[in-house]
Structure formats: structure tokens, C-alpha cells
Design a protein around this motif. Structure first.
Motif, PDB file in Angstrom:
ATOM      1  N   UNK A  16       0.829  -1.196  -0.172  1.00 47.36           N
ATOM      2  CA  UNK A  16      -0.022  -0.063   0.029  1.00 47.36           C
ATOM      3  C   UNK A  16       1.019   1.120   0.194  1.00 47.36           C
ATOM      4  N   UNK A  17       0.698   2.191  -0.592  1.00 47.07           N
ATOM      5  CA  UNK A  17       1.393   3.480  -0.844  1.00 47.07           C
ATOM      6  C   UNK A  17       0.467   4.452   0.055  1.00 47.07           C
ATOM      7  N   UNK A  18       1.046   4.933   1.216  1.00 47.33           N
ATOM      8  CA  UNK A  18       0.262   5.747   2.143  1.00 47.33           C
ATOM      9  C   UNK A  18       1.032   6.445   2.668  1.00 47.33           C
ATOM     10  N   UNK A  19       0.491   7.464   3.559  1.00 45.80           N
ATOM     11  CA  UNK A  19       1.293   8.668   4.490  1.00 45.80           C
ATOM     12  C   UNK A  19       1.647   9.727   3.553  1.00 45.80           C
ATOM     13  N   UNK A  20       2.101  11.054   4.316  1.00 48.90           N
ATOM     14  CA  UNK A  20       2.248  12.092   3.706  1.00 48.90           C
ATOM     15  C   UNK A  20       3.565  12.009   2.616  1.00 48.90           C
TER      16      UNK A  20
END
Length: 226
Positions: A16-20
Motif C-alpha cells: 500500500x502506498x500511504x502517508x504524507x
């Protein structure tokens, strides 16, 4: 260090690609067990989404390749969702890094990151992290941070390395942050070129994957180190 290159059975990877900072959070799955690597953000949601997509598979460890905020930001939420029996593992030489880097990201970019809490286990060179019929082998790769590690798996379908922010296609991780060391990361890249099979799939902390063979041929930093 000598890696065990004996194929350990099939390993499936989801991410998963996530975060700021758009971090790649990986799930390595062997049989009915999985390890989550670098949960970047919204850990409770990560745990719930994984459970829904992989019924019958349980997460047995939360492992971070290094202590930067964008790689530990989902740890606290995952710990709440999964319970205390699932350990959080962090490189020993980065034990103090999360608090320092969380404060830096807050002051530099206004990013608020939840503190992951104290790790249940500190890891270093030569350690192994078993799951299902497979295992992650820990390789020390300082440079991006003092304690950065690569997690190698001799999977049946081909060798895999979770390289965190040590290696990027054509480049390497930043060394201008606190604890970074350009000379050390060059030495780490040289070690990876020597230790890892050339066909190894390198799953990076941000952006697309690469292979050791491709980097030895095209990455000027790895070429200089090699």
C-alpha cells in the motif's frame, strides 16, 4: 555475513502506498502468516484492510527498516489493532531515531506523526524474522540512518529484498538528515552488490522496485561503490 540462499517456500507480496510522503508499506505473506514492513500511516486502517483482503492470514510481526517517521507512522495504530502479542521490531542503532525524526518532520513540514512507542525487539545484522515457512534475514546497511537495515528473503519464486530507503532506482536514500552518512551508504551499497543475488527483486521505500542486476549496471552510486 553469509546469506542463506536456500529457497524457503512461496512468498506473496502486497503493498500500500500511504502517508504524507507516499511510503510503500509492504506485507510479506507465507502460508497463513504475514509480516508488515514499514507501516507508514493509519495503522489501524492498514490492519483492517489487510484482514479483509487476506482472511485466515495473521500478522506475526511489525518490522521497520529504519526509524524515520514516514516508516514508523502506522506502527502505533497497528499495535492497537493487532494486540500486544504482535511484536514491533526496530533496528537497534535506530532506537532513538523515531522521536528525533518525528520532531524534525513536525518542525520542518508541519507533519504530525504518532509515536510508535518502545519496540518489543531490537534487531541487527544476522537476525532472522520467521513467518510461515519463510524468514527475513537482516542485513545492516547504515548510511540513510545509523541503524538502517535491508530485509532479505530467499523465496521460492525468487530472492526478495526490502531495502527501505537505502537503495532507490539509480540513486540512494538521503544522507543529509540527522544521522545520515554518505560514506557509510556507499559502503552499504557495495555490500548489497556483493551479498545479494543479482536477480534479487529490491522493494524500495518509495516509488518503483528494481533489481540488483539493474542497479549494478545503471546506478552510478552503486557502480562507484562496486
Amino acid at each position: 555475513m553469509q546469506l542463506d540462499l536456500t529457497p524457503c517456500g512461496p512468498v506473496d507480496i502486497s503493498y500500500v502506498v500511504n502517508g504524507p510522503i507516499e511510503t510503500n508499506t509492504y506485507f510479506a505473506i507465507s502460508g497463513d502468516e504475514a509480516v508488515v514492513i514499514d507501516p507508514a500511516w493509519e495503522g489501524e486502517e492498514l490492519a483492517q484492510s489487510f484482514a479483509a483482503a487476506h482472511p485466515g492470514v495473521r500478522i506475526v510481526a511489525i518490522v521497520c527498516t529504519h526509524g524515520h517517521a514516514d516508516h514508523v507512522g502506522g506502527v502505533a495504530g497497528m499495535r492497537r489493532a493487532l494486540g500486544p502479542e504482535v511484536p514491533y521490531l526496530l533496528p537497534a542503532d535506530d532506537a532513538q531515531m523515531p522521536a528525533v525524526n518525528i520532531a524534525h518532520q513536525r518542525s520542518a513540514w508541519g507533519i504530525e506523526t504518532e509515536d510508535p512507542g518502545a519496540p518489543d525487539r531490537l534487531i541487527g545484522e544476522g537476525d532472522t524474522i520467521p513467518f510461515g515457512t519463510a524468514a527475513l534475514q537482516v542485513i545492516a546497511t547504515p548510511g540513510h540512518t545509523p541503524g538502517g537495515v535491508v530485509l532479505f528473503c530467499a523465496a521460492e519464486g525468487g530472492a526478495i529484498a526490502f531495502v527501505g530507503d537505502t537503495l532507490f532506482p539509480g540513486s540512494h536514500g538521503r544522507t543529509d538528515l540527522a544521522g545520515g552518512d554518505e560514506r557509510a551508504i556507499q559502503a552499504s551499497l557495495a555490500r548489497l552488490g556483493e551479498l545479494l543475488p543479482r536477480e534479487t527483486l529490491c522493494l524500495v521505500g518509495h516509488g518503483p522496485s528494481t533489481t540488483v542486476e539493474r542497479e549494478l549496471a545503471t546506478n552510478p552510486f552503486m557502480g562507484a561503490a562496486w
